[in-house]
Write an enzyme that holds these catalytic residues in place. Structure first.
Site, PDB file in Angstrom:
ATOM      1  N   PRO A   1       2.059 -10.181 -63.446  1.00  0.00           N
ATOM      2  CA  PRO A   1       2.849 -11.465 -63.553  1.00  0.00           C
ATOM      3  C   PRO A   1       2.424 -12.406 -62.480  1.00  0.00           C
ATOM      4  O   PRO A   1       2.258 -12.142 -61.201  1.00  0.00           O
ATOM      5  CB  PRO A   1       4.195 -10.953 -63.368  1.00  0.00           C
ATOM      6  CG  PRO A   1       4.203  -9.692 -62.598  1.00  0.00           C
ATOM      7  CD  PRO A   1       2.967  -8.932 -63.148  1.00  0.00           C
ATOM      8  N   ASN A   2       2.125 -13.793 -63.080  1.00  0.00           N
ATOM      9  CA  ASN A   2       2.404 -14.916 -62.440  1.00  0.00           C
ATOM     10  C   ASN A   2       1.013 -15.203 -61.810  1.00  0.00           C
ATOM     11  O   ASN A   2       0.718 -16.349 -61.296  1.00  0.00           O
ATOM     12  CB  ASN A   2       3.322 -15.066 -61.055  1.00  0.00           C
ATOM     13  CG  ASN A   2       4.714 -14.955 -61.426  1.00  0.00           C
ATOM     14  OD1 ASN A   2       5.105 -15.729 -62.344  1.00  0.00           O
ATOM     15  ND2 ASN A   2       5.601 -13.828 -61.158  1.00  0.00           N
TER      16      ASN A   2
ATOM     17  N   ARG B   1      -0.238 -21.897 -57.723  1.00  0.00           N
ATOM     18  CA  ARG B   1       0.759 -21.220 -57.367  1.00  0.00           C
ATOM     19  C   ARG B   1       0.772 -21.122 -55.777  1.00  0.00           C
ATOM     20  O   ARG B   1      -0.249 -20.349 -55.233  1.00  0.00           O
ATOM     21  CB  ARG B   1       0.825 -19.646 -58.128  1.00  0.00           C
ATOM     22  CG  ARG B   1       1.871 -18.710 -57.432  1.00  0.00           C
ATOM     23  CD  ARG B   1       1.445 -17.457 -57.994  1.00  0.00           C
ATOM     24  NE  ARG B   1       2.584 -16.582 -57.434  1.00  0.00           N
ATOM     25  CZ  ARG B   1       2.642 -15.191 -57.612  1.00  0.00           C
ATOM     26  NH1 ARG B   1       1.389 -14.683 -57.820  1.00  0.00           N
ATOM     27  NH2 ARG B   1       3.531 -14.559 -57.075  1.00  0.00           N
TER      28      ARG B   1
ATOM     29  N   TYR C   1      -2.037 -17.923 -51.619  1.00  0.00           N
ATOM     30  CA  TYR C   1      -2.820 -17.413 -52.728  1.00  0.00           C
ATOM     31  C   TYR C   1      -4.359 -18.057 -52.728  1.00  0.00           C
ATOM     32  O   TYR C   1      -5.069 -17.567 -53.598  1.00  0.00           O
ATOM     33  CB  TYR C   1      -2.192 -17.206 -53.909  1.00  0.00           C
ATOM     34  CG  TYR C   1      -1.021 -16.337 -53.944  1.00  0.00           C
ATOM     35  CD1 TYR C   1      -1.147 -15.074 -53.447  1.00  0.00           C
ATOM     36  CD2 TYR C   1       0.240 -16.820 -54.205  1.00  0.00           C
ATOM     37  CE1 TYR C   1      -0.164 -14.095 -53.556  1.00  0.00           C
ATOM     38  CE2 TYR C   1       1.591 -15.977 -54.086  1.00  0.00           C
ATOM     39  CZ  TYR C   1       1.355 -14.652 -53.664  1.00  0.00           C
ATOM     40  OH  TYR C   1       2.307 -14.014 -53.708  1.00  0.00           O
TER      41      TYR C   1
ATOM     42  N   ASN D   1      -4.642  -5.925 -59.788  1.00  0.00           N
ATOM     43  CA  ASN D   1      -3.458  -6.550 -59.149  1.00  0.00           C
ATOM     44  C   ASN D   1      -2.305  -6.505 -60.036  1.00  0.00           C
ATOM     45  O   ASN D   1      -2.137  -7.620 -60.870  1.00  0.00           O
ATOM     46  CB  ASN D   1      -3.774  -8.051 -58.590  1.00  0.00           C
ATOM     47  CG  ASN D   1      -3.084  -8.547 -57.656  1.00  0.00           C
ATOM     48  OD1 ASN D   1      -1.987  -8.366 -57.508  1.00  0.00           O
ATOM     49  ND2 ASN D   1      -3.401  -9.964 -57.239  1.00  0.00           N
TER      50      ASN D   1
ATOM     51  N   ALA E   1       4.146  -8.503 -58.681  1.00  0.00           N
ATOM     52  CA  ALA E   1       5.046  -8.028 -58.078  1.00  0.00           C
ATOM     53  C   ALA E   1       5.659  -6.576 -58.708  1.00  0.00           C
ATOM     54  O   ALA E   1       6.298  -5.842 -58.006  1.00  0.00           O
ATOM     55  CB  ALA E   1       6.341  -8.995 -58.486  1.00  0.00           C
TER      56      ALA E   1
ATOM     57  N   HIS F   1       5.525  -3.241 -56.564  1.00  0.00           N
ATOM     58  CA  HIS F   1       6.629  -2.913 -55.511  1.00  0.00           C
ATOM     59  C   HIS F   1       7.894  -2.416 -56.333  1.00  0.00           C
ATOM     60  O   HIS F   1       8.655  -1.902 -55.706  1.00  0.00           O
ATOM     61  CB  HIS F   1       6.915  -4.060 -54.745  1.00  0.00           C
ATOM     62  CG  HIS F   1       5.858  -4.989 -54.086  1.00  0.00           C
ATOM     63  ND1 HIS F   1       5.126  -4.724 -53.271  1.00  0.00           N
ATOM     64  CD2 HIS F   1       5.652  -6.476 -54.747  1.00  0.00           C
ATOM     65  CE1 HIS F   1       4.332  -5.555 -53.009  1.00  0.00           C
ATOM     66  NE2 HIS F   1       4.620  -6.777 -53.885  1.00  0.00           N
TER      67      HIS F   1
ATOM     68  N   ASP G   1       3.133   5.914 -63.330  1.00  0.00           N
ATOM     69  CA  ASP G   1       2.989   7.051 -64.144  1.00  0.00           C
ATOM     70  C   ASP G   1       1.596   6.848 -65.095  1.00  0.00           C
ATOM     71  O   ASP G   1       0.966   7.744 -65.216  1.00  0.00           O
ATOM     72  CB  ASP G   1       4.005   7.337 -64.991  1.00  0.00           C
ATOM     73  CG  ASP G   1       5.295   7.881 -64.331  1.00  0.00           C
ATOM     74  OD1 ASP G   1       5.024   8.319 -63.026  1.00  0.00           O
ATOM     75  OD2 ASP G   1       6.548   7.787 -64.830  1.00  0.00           O
TER      76      ASP G   1
ATOM     77  N   GLU H   1      -6.116  -0.635 -55.979  1.00  0.00           N
ATOM     78  CA  GLU H   1      -4.769  -1.683 -55.955  1.00  0.00           C
ATOM     79  C   GLU H   1      -5.309  -2.853 -54.814  1.00  0.00           C
ATOM     80  O   GLU H   1      -5.929  -2.476 -54.121  1.00  0.00           O
ATOM     81  CB  GLU H   1      -3.738  -0.977 -55.298  1.00  0.00           C
ATOM     82  CG  GLU H   1      -2.457  -1.936 -55.120  1.00  0.00           C
ATOM     83  CD  GLU H   1      -1.253  -1.231 -54.146  1.00  0.00           C
ATOM     84  OE1 GLU H   1      -1.151   0.015 -54.310  1.00  0.00           O
ATOM     85  OE2 GLU H   1      -0.582  -2.104 -53.520  1.00  0.00           O
TER      86      GLU H   1
ATOM     87  N   HIS I   1      -4.767  -6.863 -53.765  1.00  0.00           N
ATOM     88  CA  HIS I   1      -3.715  -8.062 -53.390  1.00  0.00           C
ATOM     89  C   HIS I   1      -4.650  -9.163 -52.808  1.00  0.00           C
ATOM     90  O   HIS I   1      -5.383  -8.987 -51.864  1.00  0.00           O
ATOM     91  CB  HIS I   1      -2.762  -7.778 -52.500  1.00  0.00           C
ATOM     92  CG  HIS I   1      -1.834  -6.510 -53.192  1.00  0.00           C
ATOM     93  ND1 HIS I   1      -0.993  -6.790 -54.124  1.00  0.00           N
ATOM     94  CD2 HIS I   1      -1.808  -5.196 -52.641  1.00  0.00           C
ATOM     95  CE1 HIS I   1      -0.549  -5.616 -54.474  1.00  0.00           C
ATOM     96  NE2 HIS I   1      -0.981  -4.917 -53.671  1.00  0.00           N
TER      97      HIS I   1
ATOM     98  N   ARG J   1       3.917  -9.618 -44.925  1.00  0.00           N
ATOM     99  CA  ARG J   1       5.116 -10.511 -45.562  1.00  0.00           C
ATOM    100  C   ARG J   1       6.137 -10.134 -45.435  1.00  0.00           C
ATOM    101  O   ARG J   1       6.399  -8.934 -44.890  1.00  0.00           O
ATOM    102  CB  ARG J   1       4.308 -10.942 -47.157  1.00  0.00           C
ATOM    103  CG  ARG J   1       3.058 -11.737 -46.877  1.00  0.00           C
ATOM    104  CD  ARG J   1       2.434 -12.048 -48.185  1.00  0.00           C
ATOM    105  NE  ARG J   1       3.568 -13.064 -48.986  1.00  0.00           N
ATOM    106  CZ  ARG J   1       3.554 -13.158 -50.156  1.00  0.00           C
ATOM    107  NH1 ARG J   1       2.353 -12.707 -51.061  1.00  0.00           N
ATOM    108  NH2 ARG J   1       4.234 -14.027 -50.944  1.00  0.00           N
TER     109      ARG J   1
ATOM    110  N   ARG K   1       7.842  -6.223 -49.743  1.00  0.00           N
ATOM    111  CA  ARG K   1       6.181  -6.259 -50.277  1.00  0.00           C
ATOM    112  C   ARG K   1       5.442  -5.231 -49.496  1.00  0.00           C
ATOM    113  O   ARG K   1       4.430  -4.957 -49.791  1.00  0.00           O
ATOM    114  CB  ARG K   1       5.356  -7.722 -50.117  1.00  0.00           C
ATOM    115  CG  ARG K   1       6.086  -8.853 -51.043  1.00  0.00           C
ATOM    116  CD  ARG K   1       5.125  -9.949 -50.577  1.00  0.00           C
ATOM    117  NE  ARG K   1       6.031 -11.139 -51.223  1.00  0.00           N
ATOM    118  CZ  ARG K   1       6.257 -11.720 -52.280  1.00  0.00           C
ATOM    119  NH1 ARG K   1       5.711 -10.922 -53.401  1.00  0.00           N
ATOM    120  NH2 ARG K   1       7.119 -12.496 -52.476  1.00  0.00           N
TER     121      ARG K   1
END
Ligand code: DQA
Length: 148
Positions: A10-11, A18, A23, A73, A76, A79, A86, A97, A99, A106, A110
């Site tokens: 998301p986002n 953003r 970012y 990535n 949110a 977290h 799963d 993973e 970021h 931060r 997070r």
């Protein structure tokens, strides 16, 4: 040629505008182009983004079934999402993973990742280079440490 699925949560569709102080100014399309160029003949890149958790679950399952390496990535959802965790375990997908930001520098919320314990590794804090480092790790393919 290894299939590599790059899955964005998301986002991340808003990258470029953003919170550029956190970012950066590159868009998701810019990152996709960099990865495709870097992979060259070594891998085929499938690049996706969704604001919906279930889409990410489905895509992780697909990647696992295809034997693809995954650069994830999860935004949110990193977290909060037990469903993504799963999906990774169930699909036996090799997931890195990533970021853009250093999540550990931060806000405390997070610092926790539901995904990290089932990921092959975690790369955070290097902006778009985080994705490229993950690509190199997946293409390196030395079968190194995998999660139990
Ligand atoms: C992020 C970090 C997350 O905490 C945040 O919710 C994001 C982006 C990153 O790439 O730095 O959406 O995953």
């Amino acid at each position: 040629m290894r299939p590599i699925h790059v899955l964005n949560g998301p986002n991340l569709n808003l990258l470029g505008t953003r919170e550029p102080g956190i970012y950066g100014s590159l868009t998701l399309a810019d990152i996709a182009a960099r990865l495709t160029e870097r992979a060259g003949a070594r891998g085929t890149i499938t690049f996706r983004q969704s604001n919906h958790e279930g889409d990410l679950v489905t895509w992780i399952q697909e990647a696992g079934a295809a034997g693809a390496g995954v650069i994830l990535n999860a935004g949110a959802y990193t977290h909060t999402s037990i469903a993504l965790r799963d999906a990774i375990s169930g699909a036996k997908a090799e997931v890195i993973e990533v970021h853009l930001s250093n999540v550990h520098a931060r806000e405390p919320f997070r610092h926790r990742s539901t995904i990290a314990p089932v990921a092959r590794g975690v790369i955070a804090g290097f902006g778009p280079l985080s994705y490229e480092l993950a690509l190199e790790a997946l293409l390196h393919g030395d079968g190194g440490h995998a999660p139990a």
